[in-house]
Scaffold this motif. Sequence first.
Motif, PDB file in Angstrom:
ATOM      1  N   PRO A 138      -4.949  -1.775   3.510  1.00 17.50           N
ATOM      2  CA  PRO A 138      -3.859  -2.793   2.935  1.00 17.50           C
ATOM      3  C   PRO A 138      -4.863  -4.000   2.390  1.00 17.50           C
ATOM      4  O   PRO A 138      -5.780  -4.274   3.294  1.00 17.50           O
ATOM      5  CB  PRO A 138      -3.054  -3.144   4.055  1.00 17.50           C
ATOM      6  CG  PRO A 138      -3.688  -2.887   5.250  1.00 17.50           C
ATOM      7  CD  PRO A 138      -4.681  -1.687   4.808  1.00 17.50           C
TER       8      PRO A 138
ATOM      9  N   SER B  72       3.299  -3.582   3.494  1.00 15.57           N
ATOM     10  CA  SER B  72       1.874  -3.743   3.611  1.00 15.57           C
ATOM     11  C   SER B  72       1.586  -2.960   2.195  1.00 15.57           C
ATOM     12  O   SER B  72       2.048  -1.902   1.947  1.00 15.57           O
ATOM     13  CB  SER B  72       1.283  -2.710   4.594  1.00 15.57           C
ATOM     14  OG  SER B  72      -0.025  -2.604   4.438  1.00 15.57           O
TER      15      SER B  72
ATOM     16  N   GLU C 120      -0.459  -8.095   3.785  1.00 21.20           N
ATOM     17  CA  GLU C 120       0.381  -7.657   5.052  1.00 21.20           C
ATOM     18  C   GLU C 120       1.377  -8.664   5.378  1.00 21.20           C
ATOM     19  O   GLU C 120       0.924  -9.882   5.653  1.00 21.20           O
ATOM     20  CB  GLU C 120      -0.265  -7.247   6.351  1.00 21.20           C
ATOM     21  CG  GLU C 120      -1.346  -6.140   6.360  1.00 21.20           C
ATOM     22  CD  GLU C 120      -2.274  -5.640   7.277  1.00 21.20           C
ATOM     23  OE1 GLU C 120      -1.932  -5.075   8.251  1.00 21.20           O
ATOM     24  OE2 GLU C 120      -3.143  -6.640   7.361  1.00 21.20           O
TER      25      GLU C 120
END
Length: 357
Positions: free
Chosen positions: A3, A26, A6
């Motif tokens: 990711p 995410s 987030e």
Amino acid sequence: MTPVLELNNLVKTFGASRALDGLSLSLPDNSYISLLGPSGSGKTTLLRVIAGFERCEAGSIRFGGRSMQDVAPHRRGIGFVFQNFALFPHLSVRDNIAFGLTNRELAPVTNAGEIADRVQAMIALVGLTGLEDRAVTQISGGQKQRVALARTLVTEPKMVLLDEPLGALDANLRARMRNELREIRERCGVAFLHVTGSETEALAMGDVVLVLDRGRIAQTGNSDSIYNRPASSDVARFLNCYNLFSGRIDGESFVAPAGRLPLGGLRQTAATPAYAIRHDRIAIRPTGTGLGGDEAAIEAQFLAEEYTGSAVYSFFTTEDGTLLEVETHLSKDTRPVLEPQGRYALVWNKEHALVYA
């Protein structure tokens, strides 16, 4: 996939209204991400919160593994392309693109040769070669879009936020720019988060599609899963390609004001019962036509139709006032000749329906 961004339980209010209501998600790195939602769903607010232009009352943002708490917008490494381009009308194409390099607070570039090389490389990347000295008031809407994107990309952000970037362009140019934006993103290798109110644009462009509903993420998936398996009747409604019936389940039937429909197809848990059938899954037949064991049908009165070249969109109403739409693709279906105010059977395979219960 790692990711790049987030978000956890973001809350943003304006007076008594919650623009973001406990939103969490995410986002993968090196991807084109489409954010789809109706007007007022919180799309632009979410972008502005990520960029640091707005502060949330609750929640956290991590970008590249680093907390963005109290990090100023210009220190986040996130680029922002505005819907109206926000170009400087008194500067040339070249000088607009160079502006971010020479005027940023952190490590401004002062070497003229480096500026020239980086700007020229970016001009080539976005297809503006030959327009370097043109005033931005003398170029087209699509070229302005490229200048705005190049001005952001030349600073080498780790992520680019695009707020309805194609909204100011005409239909033909929007279609071309969709492909160009995807190609540019792939060459740059950074994540793009593209906000749009157009379901066609979101599905065409996103490696990942997010559907935003009343400040929350209603569904995340690839284009195929969003289009063919919307998670709720609200998501199906946003896609603008499903006929929706409200009602209740009674045994193996869905009872709606428009009629009793046999159950089949995909069933999903939802707070509000609904039955959905896509516009292009429906056939138009004369009333009284016999049905197969796997078919469902509703009688409705023909209202009007819209011809688009490759397809015809026909509009009907049931006795209870429900408006239904049928999409007939002329490449594969014979176009029926419909009588004004005539009554017809709208027929579909019950396995093609989506049932929310």
